[in-house]
Write a protein that holds these residues in place. Structure first.
Motif, mmCIF file in Angstrom:
data_model
loop_
_atom_site.group_PDB
_atom_site.id
_atom_site.type_symbol
_atom_site.label_atom_id
_atom_site.label_comp_id
_atom_site.label_asym_id
_atom_site.label_seq_id
_atom_site.Cartn_x
_atom_site.Cartn_y
_atom_site.Cartn_z
ATOM 1 N N THR A 7 0.822 -1.201 0.000
ATOM 2 C CA THR A 7 0.000 0.000 0.000
ATOM 3 C C THR A 7 0.865 1.263 0.000
ATOM 4 O O THR A 7 1.764 1.417 0.833
ATOM 5 C CB THR A 7 -0.935 0.001 1.217
ATOM 6 O OG1 THR A 7 -1.745 -1.177 1.180
ATOM 7 C CG2 THR A 7 -1.837 1.230 1.212
ATOM 8 N N HIS A 8 0.578 2.147 -0.960
ATOM 9 C CA HIS A 8 1.353 3.374 -1.099
ATOM 10 C C HIS A 8 0.442 4.474 -1.665
ATOM 11 O O HIS A 8 -0.594 4.175 -2.262
ATOM 12 C CB HIS A 8 2.565 3.150 -2.010
ATOM 13 C CG HIS A 8 2.208 2.671 -3.381
ATOM 14 N ND1 HIS A 8 1.879 1.353 -3.653
ATOM 15 C CD2 HIS A 8 2.126 3.323 -4.575
ATOM 16 C CE1 HIS A 8 1.611 1.218 -4.935
ATOM 17 N NE2 HIS A 8 1.752 2.393 -5.524
ATOM 18 N N PRO A 9 0.812 5.739 -1.491
ATOM 19 C CA PRO A 9 -0.064 6.836 -1.889
ATOM 20 C C PRO A 9 0.206 7.367 -3.289
ATOM 21 O O PRO A 9 1.313 7.250 -3.823
ATOM 22 C CB PRO A 9 0.247 7.913 -0.849
ATOM 23 C CG PRO A 9 1.712 7.701 -0.556
ATOM 24 C CD PRO A 9 1.943 6.210 -0.660
ATOM 25 N N HIS A 10 -0.829 7.957 -3.880
ATOM 26 C CA HIS A 10 -0.716 8.743 -5.104
ATOM 27 C C HIS A 10 -1.601 9.971 -4.957
ATOM 28 O O HIS A 10 -2.577 9.966 -4.197
ATOM 29 C CB HIS A 10 -1.175 7.949 -6.330
ATOM 30 C CG HIS A 10 -0.256 6.851 -6.732
ATOM 31 N ND1 HIS A 10 0.954 7.074 -7.353
ATOM 32 C CD2 HIS A 10 -0.370 5.499 -6.607
ATOM 33 C CE1 HIS A 10 1.541 5.914 -7.601
ATOM 34 N NE2 HIS A 10 0.760 4.941 -7.150
ATOM 35 N N ARG A 11 -1.272 10.999 -5.742
ATOM 36 C CA ARG A 11 -2.055 12.232 -5.700
ATOM 37 C C ARG A 11 -1.988 12.913 -7.067
ATOM 38 O O ARG A 11 -0.936 12.930 -7.718
ATOM 39 C CB ARG A 11 -1.512 13.173 -4.611
ATOM 40 C CG ARG A 11 -2.334 14.436 -4.380
ATOM 41 C CD ARG A 11 -1.683 15.307 -3.323
ATOM 42 N NE ARG A 11 -2.468 16.500 -3.073
ATOM 43 C CZ ARG A 11 -3.415 16.597 -2.147
ATOM 44 N NH1 ARG A 11 -3.667 15.544 -1.365
ATOM 45 N NH2 ARG A 11 -4.104 17.713 -1.979
ATOM 46 N N ASP A 12 -3.123 13.445 -7.514
ATOM 47 C CA ASP A 12 -3.182 14.250 -8.735
ATOM 48 C C ASP A 12 -2.475 13.577 -9.915
ATOM 49 O O ASP A 12 -1.550 14.124 -10.524
ATOM 50 C CB ASP A 12 -2.594 15.646 -8.496
ATOM 51 C CG ASP A 12 -3.480 16.480 -7.588
ATOM 52 O OD1 ASP A 12 -4.721 16.325 -7.649
ATOM 53 O OD2 ASP A 12 -2.937 17.292 -6.802
ATOM 54 N N MET A 13 -2.951 12.372 -10.245
ATOM 55 C CA MET A 13 -2.393 11.638 -11.376
ATOM 56 C C MET A 13 -3.465 10.711 -11.943
ATOM 57 O O MET A 13 -4.265 10.145 -11.197
ATOM 58 C CB MET A 13 -1.176 10.820 -10.937
ATOM 59 C CG MET A 13 -0.279 10.392 -12.075
ATOM 60 S SD MET A 13 0.518 11.781 -12.929
ATOM 61 C CE MET A 13 1.514 12.483 -11.619
ATOM 62 N N GLU A 14 -3.499 10.582 -13.278
ATOM 63 C CA GLU A 14 -4.348 9.599 -13.937
ATOM 64 C C GLU A 14 -3.475 8.397 -14.261
ATOM 65 O O GLU A 14 -2.519 8.499 -15.031
ATOM 66 C CB GLU A 14 -4.952 10.178 -15.220
ATOM 67 C CG GLU A 14 -5.863 11.378 -14.998
ATOM 68 C CD GLU A 14 -7.142 10.990 -14.279
ATOM 69 O OE1 GLU A 14 -7.912 10.182 -14.820
ATOM 70 O OE2 GLU A 14 -7.361 11.500 -13.154
ATOM 71 N N ILE A 15 -3.793 7.243 -13.658
ATOM 72 C CA ILE A 15 -2.941 6.051 -13.748
ATOM 73 C C ILE A 15 -3.703 4.954 -14.479
ATOM 74 O O ILE A 15 -4.770 4.517 -14.040
ATOM 75 C CB ILE A 15 -2.522 5.582 -12.342
ATOM 76 C CG1 ILE A 15 -1.731 6.694 -11.643
ATOM 77 C CG2 ILE A 15 -1.702 4.297 -12.426
ATOM 78 C CD1 ILE A 15 -1.404 6.399 -10.188
ATOM 79 N N VAL A 16 -3.147 4.513 -15.608
ATOM 80 C CA VAL A 16 -3.766 3.457 -16.413
ATOM 81 C C VAL A 16 -2.854 2.235 -16.387
ATOM 82 O O VAL A 16 -1.648 2.349 -16.637
ATOM 83 C CB VAL A 16 -3.990 3.914 -17.869
ATOM 84 C CG1 VAL A 16 -4.633 2.791 -18.688
ATOM 85 C CG2 VAL A 16 -4.863 5.172 -17.912
#
Length: 255
Positions: free
Chosen positions: A62-71
């Motif tokens: 488990t890790h964070p992401h912010r303000d990104m579109e991930i495909v």
């Protein structure tokens, strides 16, 4: 949008940044993690094009992401996705999947599908490509979307996978929060041909097999072409066929 000078920048598979953690074999098309090249941080709106192989029973905790579109696009095997918005499921070949990080999201990606399905543990790695593009605006609501498009891929042409472009409304499998970008995929039979989109910035990635790019030549598995000011060049699959991922982008990040 300023005019751009037509060009094709071929990036060979062997020249990519590489991360080998034992459980992870990852090849990075752009600067990523501790790999940094100030002249290779993005192309158009695309910041990440990671070609990952994850061993069974392993994966990204488990890790964070912010303000990104991930495909995420799976080539072989199954990838388990779980996130802080309550989404749980398997991503497999032919399934389009997008996660919008927005104001913030936590997720994990693992090769341990048996823990969801209750079947015996397997020994197969999972091979997938993960791509990140910047959103139109920061601070949107996090989201998730997936849809199986295997039937459409079997027809052999370019299939809109993920798009924020108005022209793809109702046609793309899933949406992304970037109105200037779209991802298409194709599984091309030996000798088959597709025309890539006519766009100011096109990123062509050969995920499997080989192709001949009109006016450029042979591209093999893991190779990419960064096409600026293209005009819809044709791509012809080699003797074993090919699977290609194509981003068309009608804007770019500032260099």
């Amino acid at each position: 949008m300023a005019l751009v000078t037509p060009s094709v920048d071929v990036r060979r598979s062997a020249d990519r940044f590489a991360t080998d953690l034992g459980w992870l074999d990852s090849k990075h098309s752009f600067s990523f993690g501790h790999h940094y090249d100030r002249d290779n941080t993005h192309f158009g709106l695309l910041l990440v094009n990671n070609d990952d192989v994850v061993a069974p029973g392993s994966g990204f905790e488990t890790h964070p992401h912010r303000d990104m579109e991930i495909v995420t696009w799976v080539l072989r095997g199954q990838l388990v996705h779980q996130d802080s918005q309550g989404h749980n499921g398997l991503i497999y070949p032919g399934l389009a999947q997008r996660m919008s990080a927005g104001t913030g999201i936590l997720h994990s990606e693992k090769n341990d599908s048996w823990r969801l399905t209750g079947v015996d543990a397997h020994t197969d790695p999972v091979h997938f490509v993960q791509m990140w593009v910047v959103p139109d605006a920061a601070g949107s609501k996090p989201g998730y979307e997936q849809l199986e498009i295997d039937d459409a891929l079997l027809r052999g042409g370019l299939v809109p996978v993920a798009s924020g472009r108005a022209q793809h409304k109702g046609a793309a499998a899933i949406s992304i929060g970037q109105e200037h970008a779209a991802l298409s995929a194709a599984r091309v039979a030996p000798g088959g041909m597709v025309s890539i989109p006519d766009a100011p910035f096109v990123h062509l990635f050969v995920a499997d097999g080989s192709v001949d790019l009109e006016g450029t030549g042979l591209l093999e598995t893991g190779d990419a072409a960064r096409i600026t000011g293209g005009a819809g060049q044709r791509v012809t699959a080699g003797p074993a066929g090919a699977e290609v991922l194509v981003w068309e982008m009608h804007a770019r990040l500032a260099d």
